[in-house]
Design a protein around this motif. Structure first.
Motif, PDB file in Angstrom:
ATOM      1  N   LEU A 180       0.859  -1.182   0.000  1.00 27.28           N
ATOM      2  CA  LEU A 180       0.000   0.000   0.000  1.00 27.28           C
ATOM      3  C   LEU A 180       0.896   1.232   0.000  1.00 27.28           C
ATOM      4  O   LEU A 180       1.687   1.437   0.917  1.00 27.28           O
ATOM      5  N   HIS A 181       0.782   2.060  -1.051  1.00 26.11           N
ATOM      6  CA  HIS A 181       1.603   3.269  -1.145  1.00 26.11           C
ATOM      7  C   HIS A 181       1.015   4.417  -0.320  1.00 26.11           C
ATOM      8  O   HIS A 181       1.703   5.041   0.477  1.00 26.11           O
ATOM      9  N   GLN A 182      -0.270   4.690  -0.535  1.00 27.06           N
ATOM     10  CA  GLN A 182      -0.949   5.796   0.144  1.00 27.06           C
ATOM     11  C   GLN A 182      -2.419   5.447   0.301  1.00 27.06           C
ATOM     12  O   GLN A 182      -2.952   4.562  -0.364  1.00 27.06           O
ATOM     13  N   SER A 183      -3.088   6.169   1.189  1.00 28.53           N
ATOM     14  CA  SER A 183      -4.534   6.033   1.325  1.00 28.53           C
ATOM     15  C   SER A 183      -5.136   7.396   1.647  1.00 28.53           C
ATOM     16  O   SER A 183      -4.500   8.228   2.302  1.00 28.53           O
ATOM     17  N   TYR A 184      -6.349   7.606   1.152  1.00 27.54           N
ATOM     18  CA  TYR A 184      -7.025   8.903   1.326  1.00 27.54           C
ATOM     19  C   TYR A 184      -8.479   8.669   1.700  1.00 27.54           C
ATOM     20  O   TYR A 184      -9.075   7.639   1.360  1.00 27.54           O
TER      21      TYR A 184
ATOM     22  N   ILE B  66      -9.830   5.769  -0.646  1.00 27.08           N
ATOM     23  CA  ILE B  66      -9.047   5.422  -1.826  1.00 27.08           C
ATOM     24  C   ILE B  66      -7.689   4.907  -1.378  1.00 27.08           C
ATOM     25  O   ILE B  66      -6.979   5.587  -0.624  1.00 27.08           O
ATOM     26  N   MET B  67      -7.342   3.704  -1.825  1.00 30.35           N
ATOM     27  CA  MET B  67      -6.047   3.129  -1.503  1.00 30.35           C
ATOM     28  C   MET B  67      -5.227   3.005  -2.787  1.00 30.35           C
ATOM     29  O   MET B  67      -5.676   2.407  -3.761  1.00 30.35           O
ATOM     30  N   VAL B  68      -4.035   3.586  -2.764  1.00 29.17           N
ATOM     31  CA  VAL B  68      -3.110   3.519  -3.898  1.00 29.17           C
ATOM     32  C   VAL B  68      -2.156   2.358  -3.642  1.00 29.17           C
ATOM     33  O   VAL B  68      -1.351   2.406  -2.714  1.00 29.17           O
ATOM     34  N   MET B  69      -2.240   1.317  -4.467  1.00 34.92           N
ATOM     35  CA  MET B  69      -1.494   0.090  -4.241  1.00 34.92           C
ATOM     36  C   MET B  69      -0.642  -0.250  -5.459  1.00 34.92           C
ATOM     37  O   MET B  69      -0.875   0.263  -6.552  1.00 34.92           O
TER      38      MET B  69
END
Length: 413
Positions: free
Chosen positions: A157-161, A170-173
């Motif tokens: 998981l890179h980032q989450s918003y 929103i999860m940036v994976m």
């Protein structure tokens, strides 16, 4: 479904235009085609008035207007429409959305490309309105768990918003494009290759259990190859994962029936999250990789349920190792306390066993070894027939995501 057509002069190449939430359009390109012509097509086919348009190839490369003349026949182009309803502001600001690559009970997964770094990522969008009656804390548990985990065989998981209106997470994976292990299990996979995949899975789940985390929905579909020609796997979809020992507050069955442990199907035993349920699912995955089918699948859900409760499974291949049979017999145990734990599986002799080579003694003239070779080939052919005949069973199994346990038990009985 019919595909609307937009007629241009000097038709040269047929292409397909795709975007989110709309059916595909047939795009006819010639040497004079401009973006304005494509926007007219979109106005007719999708009834959208656009101020701007961006096009992308399947690999994420952006297509400029001057590149249209080089687009080959049969190419699929992905259109990013301005003010697309499905995209939250944060995605609009940082990522170009190329296409939808997945959809489930929690939301959708989009393929995105970072506007500056050009890195391809998977954007998992969880819409809160689809989780009525649940706390936001429970919905965001996946991102909390992935923030804790750092293992080479677990998706990163890179980032989450959380969007400003608190309606979406929103999860940036990392983007994995090698396909799921289900495709490998449906082919003629050797025991050695199955062992290689299984070892990575077992190591990753052992790491999770060391951190007191239980996946709760392990299955072949949730294990992805990192790239088309890669043998490296990563476990995905921690959406229903939880912490070992956490109490079960609702009468619900979470997971996929074919992989559920007996204690999960028992309303008396399943009072809290247990690592043993992951161990059972790991056994189902190993079995599926080696034999090309799942161990307890029946002709209907009721038969599958009975097979799980009774630990009723077979060994459809003759030429498998004794160590594998021994491992499965210690995983598929009805009582969870008598079942191997994931660390026992890591140290099992099956993972230490070296592949055995089939040797034939060569002699002058005709030899009895010929009949041995023919017999060996016959076993291989029989195994292949069994694998092929069971593919439909693997692909047709039913999934249970969240359903009322009482009603489910009544149906099974």
């Amino acid at each position: 479904m019919s595909i609307p057509k937009f007629t241009m002069s000097k038709q040269v190449r047929y292409c397909t235009l795709i975007t989110l939430n709309y059916h595909p359009l047939c795009l006819l390109l010639n040497q004079n085609t401009k973006f304005s012509d494509i926007m007219k097509l979109i106005k007719i086919g999708w009834r959208r008035n656009l101020k701007s348009l961006r096009l992308f190839k399947p690999d994420g490369t952006e297509v400029e207007e001057g590149d249209l003349i080089n687009i080959k026949r049969g190419t699929t182009l992905y259109a990013e429409l301005s003010n697309e309803d499905i995209k939250p502001n944060i995605i609009q600001q940082q990522y170009d959305i190329i296409k939808k690559i997945g959809e489930g009970g929690q939301g959708i997964v989009l393929l995105g490309k970072h506007k500056n770094t050009k890195e391809l990522v998977a954007l998992k969008v969880i819409t809160l309105k689809t989780w009525q009656g649940q706390e936001t804390k429970g919905i965001s548990q996946e991102q909390q768990i992935l923030n804790v985990l750092d293992h080479k065989n677990i998706v990163k998981l890179h980032q989450s918003y959380v969007t400003q209106n608190q309606r979406e997470i929103i999860m940036v994976m990392e983007y994995l494009n090698g396909g799921s292990l289900l495709n490998q299990a449906n082919s003629k996979l050797s025991e050695g290759d199955a062992k290689s995949y299984s070892k990575q899975i077992v190591d990753a789940i052992a790491y999770c259990h060391e951190n007191n985390i239980v996946h709760c929905d392990l299955k072949l579909e949730n294990i992805m190859l990192t790239a088309p020609n890669s043998k490296e796997i990563k476990i995905i979809d921690f959406g229903v994962s939880s912490y070992a020992g956490q109490q079960i507050l609702t009468d619900s069955v979470v997971g996929t029936l074919s992989y559920l442990a007996p204690e999960v199907l028992s309303s008396q035993q399943y009072k809290c999250i247990q690592p043993s349920q992951d161990v059972w699912a790991v056994g189902c995955i190993i079995y599926g990789l080696v034999f090309g089918r799942l161990p307890f699948d029946g002709s209907n859900p009721s038969e599958t349920y009975r097979n799980i409760i009774q630990c009723n499974y077979g060994i459809p291949k003759k030429n498998v190792s004794i160590e594998l049979k021994n491992l499965l017999s210690q995983i598929f145990v009805n009582h969870p306390k008598e079942r191997l734990n994931i660390f026992d599986i890591q140290n099992h002799s099956w993972f230490k066993e070296q592949p055995k080579l089939f040797k034939l003694p060569f002699r002058n003239g005709r030899s009895s070894s010929v009949s041995k070779l023919n017999s060996y080939r016959q076993y291989q052919d029989e195994d292949q027939i069994i694998v092929v005949s069971q593919r439909k069973i693997v692909c047709s199994r039913r999934s249970i995501t969240r359903c009322d346990k009482v009603l489910f038990f009544n149906k099974m009985k």
